[in-house]
Design a protein around this motif. Structure first.
Motif, PDB file in Angstrom:
ATOM      1  N   ALA A 162       0.831  -1.207   0.000  1.00 29.75           N
ATOM      2  CA  ALA A 162       0.000   0.000   0.000  1.00 29.75           C
ATOM      3  C   ALA A 162       0.861   1.251   0.000  1.00 29.75           C
ATOM      4  CB  ALA A 162      -0.942   0.000   1.205  1.00 29.75           C
ATOM      5  N   GLN A 163       1.945   1.224   0.761  1.00 28.29           N
ATOM      6  CA  GLN A 163       2.856   2.372   0.760  1.00 28.29           C
ATOM      7  C   GLN A 163       3.366   2.633  -0.647  1.00 28.29           C
ATOM      8  OE1 GLN A 163       6.032   2.126   3.586  1.00 28.29           O
ATOM      9  NE2 GLN A 163       4.688   1.368   5.181  1.00 28.29           N
ATOM     10  N   GLN A 164       3.775   1.570  -1.312  1.00 26.08           N
ATOM     11  CA  GLN A 164       4.319   1.713  -2.662  1.00 26.08           C
ATOM     12  C   GLN A 164       3.255   2.214  -3.631  1.00 26.08           C
ATOM     13  OE1 GLN A 164       5.921  -1.897  -4.258  1.00 26.08           O
ATOM     14  NE2 GLN A 164       6.630  -0.933  -6.122  1.00 26.08           N
ATOM     15  N   MET A 165       2.070   1.653  -3.553  1.00 24.43           N
ATOM     16  CA  MET A 165       1.008   1.997  -4.503  1.00 24.43           C
ATOM     17  C   MET A 165       0.372   3.359  -4.218  1.00 24.43           C
ATOM     18  SD  MET A 165       1.036  -0.494  -6.614  1.00 24.43           S
ATOM     19  CE  MET A 165      -0.453  -0.235  -7.546  1.00 24.43           C
ATOM     20  N   CYS A 166       0.389   3.800  -2.956  1.00 27.70           N
ATOM     21  CA  CYS A 166      -0.389   4.981  -2.568  1.00 27.70           C
ATOM     22  C   CYS A 166       0.423   6.218  -2.208  1.00 27.70           C
ATOM     23  CB  CYS A 166      -1.294   4.624  -1.392  1.00 27.70           C
ATOM     24  SG  CYS A 166      -2.499   3.332  -1.757  1.00 27.70           S
ATOM     25  N   SER A 167       1.724   6.108  -2.088  1.00 23.87           N
ATOM     26  CA  SER A 167       2.512   7.268  -1.657  1.00 23.87           C
ATOM     27  C   SER A 167       2.344   8.465  -2.588  1.00 23.87           C
ATOM     28  CB  SER A 167       3.994   6.908  -1.546  1.00 23.87           C
ATOM     29  OG  SER A 167       4.194   6.040  -0.473  1.00 23.87           O
ATOM     30  N   GLY A 168       2.369   8.230  -3.878  1.00 23.63           N
ATOM     31  CA  GLY A 168       2.188   9.329  -4.834  1.00 23.63           C
ATOM     32  C   GLY A 168       0.825   9.974  -4.707  1.00 23.63           C
ATOM     33  N   ASP A 169      -0.210   9.156  -4.525  1.00 24.66           N
ATOM     34  CA  ASP A 169      -1.557   9.692  -4.351  1.00 24.66           C
ATOM     35  C   ASP A 169      -1.658  10.491  -3.058  1.00 24.66           C
ATOM     36  OD1 ASP A 169      -2.776   8.567  -6.699  1.00 24.66           O
ATOM     37  OD2 ASP A 169      -2.756   6.627  -5.702  1.00 24.66           O
ATOM     38  N   ALA A 170      -1.046   9.980  -1.996  1.00 22.38           N
ATOM     39  CA  ALA A 170      -1.082  10.689  -0.719  1.00 22.38           C
ATOM     40  C   ALA A 170      -0.391  12.042  -0.829  1.00 22.38           C
ATOM     41  CB  ALA A 170      -0.442   9.840   0.378  1.00 22.38           C
ATOM     42  N   MET A 171       0.725  12.067  -1.525  1.00 24.52           N
ATOM     43  CA  MET A 171       1.428  13.336  -1.712  1.00 24.52           C
ATOM     44  C   MET A 171       0.592  14.303  -2.547  1.00 24.52           C
ATOM     45  SD  MET A 171       4.262  13.328  -0.100  1.00 24.52           S
ATOM     46  CE  MET A 171       4.927  14.764  -0.892  1.00 24.52           C
ATOM     47  N   ARG A 172      -0.032  13.789  -3.584  1.00 24.44           N
ATOM     48  CA  ARG A 172      -0.808  14.630  -4.494  1.00 24.44           C
ATOM     49  C   ARG A 172      -2.093  15.148  -3.832  1.00 24.44           C
ATOM     50  NH1 ARG A 172      -4.840  12.960  -7.923  1.00 24.44           N
ATOM     51  NH2 ARG A 172      -4.267  10.794  -7.580  1.00 24.44           N
ATOM     52  N   LEU A 173      -2.769  14.280  -3.109  1.00 24.57           N
ATOM     53  CA  LEU A 173      -4.093  14.626  -2.584  1.00 24.57           C
ATOM     54  C   LEU A 173      -4.090  15.135  -1.148  1.00 24.57           C
ATOM     55  CD1 LEU A 173      -5.953  11.492  -3.967  1.00 24.57           C
ATOM     56  CD2 LEU A 173      -6.130  13.831  -4.846  1.00 24.57           C
ATOM     57  N   CYS A 174      -3.117  14.725  -0.356  1.00 27.65           N
ATOM     58  CA  CYS A 174      -3.195  14.972   1.091  1.00 27.65           C
ATOM     59  C   CYS A 174      -1.946  15.622   1.674  1.00 27.65           C
ATOM     60  CB  CYS A 174      -3.469  13.646   1.808  1.00 27.65           C
ATOM     61  SG  CYS A 174      -4.936  12.793   1.203  1.00 27.65           S
ATOM     62  N   SER A 175      -1.123  16.237   0.862  1.00 26.40           N
ATOM     63  CA  SER A 175       0.120  16.811   1.379  1.00 26.40           C
ATOM     64  C   SER A 175      -0.133  17.886   2.433  1.00 26.40           C
ATOM     65  CB  SER A 175       0.973  17.368   0.239  1.00 26.40           C
ATOM     66  OG  SER A 175       0.281  18.398  -0.441  1.00 26.40           O
ATOM     67  N   ASN A 176      -1.275  18.555   2.372  1.00 22.19           N
ATOM     68  CA  ASN A 176      -1.585  19.581   3.371  1.00 22.19           C
ATOM     69  C   ASN A 176      -1.832  18.997   4.753  1.00 22.19           C
ATOM     70  OD1 ASN A 176      -1.431  21.534   1.406  1.00 22.19           O
ATOM     71  ND2 ASN A 176      -3.628  21.608   1.051  1.00 22.19           N
ATOM     72  N   GLU A 177      -2.099  17.700   4.835  1.00 21.48           N
ATOM     73  CA  GLU A 177      -2.413  17.061   6.109  1.00 21.48           C
ATOM     74  C   GLU A 177      -1.175  16.550   6.843  1.00 21.48           C
ATOM     75  OE1 GLU A 177      -5.389  17.573   6.876  1.00 21.48           O
ATOM     76  OE2 GLU A 177      -6.192  17.954   4.890  1.00 21.48           O
ATOM     77  N   ILE A 178      -0.038  16.509   6.165  1.00 22.60           N
ATOM     78  CA  ILE A 178       1.196  16.013   6.757  1.00 22.60           C
ATOM     79  C   ILE A 178       1.649  16.970   7.847  1.00 22.60           C
ATOM     80  CG2 ILE A 178       3.634  15.526   6.254  1.00 22.60           C
ATOM     81  CD1 ILE A 178       2.671  14.714   3.425  1.00 22.60           C
ATOM     82  N   PRO A 179       2.025  16.516   9.008  1.00 22.32           N
ATOM     83  CA  PRO A 179       2.345  15.163   9.445  1.00 22.32           C
ATOM     84  C   PRO A 179       1.250  14.508  10.294  1.00 22.32           C
ATOM     85  CG  PRO A 179       3.345  16.674  10.973  1.00 22.32           C
ATOM     86  CD  PRO A 179       2.566  17.498   9.949  1.00 22.32           C
ATOM     87  N   ASP A 180       0.045  15.008  10.277  1.00 18.91           N
ATOM     88  CA  ASP A 180      -1.037  14.488  11.122  1.00 18.91           C
ATOM     89  C   ASP A 180      -1.572  13.172  10.558  1.00 18.91           C
ATOM     90  OD1 ASP A 180      -3.558  14.024  12.363  1.00 18.91           O
ATOM     91  OD2 ASP A 180      -3.660  16.145  12.910  1.00 18.91           O
TER      92      ASP A 180
END
Length: 98
Positions: free
Chosen positions: A39-57
């Motif tokens: 999941a980390q491999q498949m979703c990291s790009g999506d998480a960065m693209r869609l949810c970068s404003n939520e990091i690090p929560d």
């Protein structure tokens, strides 16, 4: 001017690495969905693209990924659905055992 571009580039690279690390950590340890290395491999790009404003929560990143599930890549969506189904089945087994 070149010095400022170099500093800006360094800051951008550092921020990107920090965001990627936080996202990978969030996907690995999120309580609602126990994301696997796949999941980390498949979703990291999506998480960065869609949810970068939520990091690090971590809980907010997780909620963001679930909320934006329709916008994630097909591979990430498949992994999320498979792991969510496995977690749900596990909770049901635990509840039935009690």
């Amino acid at each position: 001017m070149t010095r400022y571009r170099t500093i800006a580039s360094l800051l951008k690279t550092t921020a990107s690495l920090l965001a990627f690390t936080a996202t990978a950590f969030a996907l690995q340890t999120s309580p609602g969905l126990a994301f696997s290395p796949e999941a980390q491999q498949m979703c990291s790009g999506d998480a960065m693209r869609l949810c970068s404003n939520e990091i690090p929560d971590i809980p907010r990143i997780t909620a963001c990924m679930v909320r934006n599930k329709s916008q994630v890549s097909p591979g990430c969506r498949a992994v999320m659905e498979r792991e969510h189904a496995a977690a749900t089945a596990s909770r049901k087994r635990e509840a039935a055992a009690q």
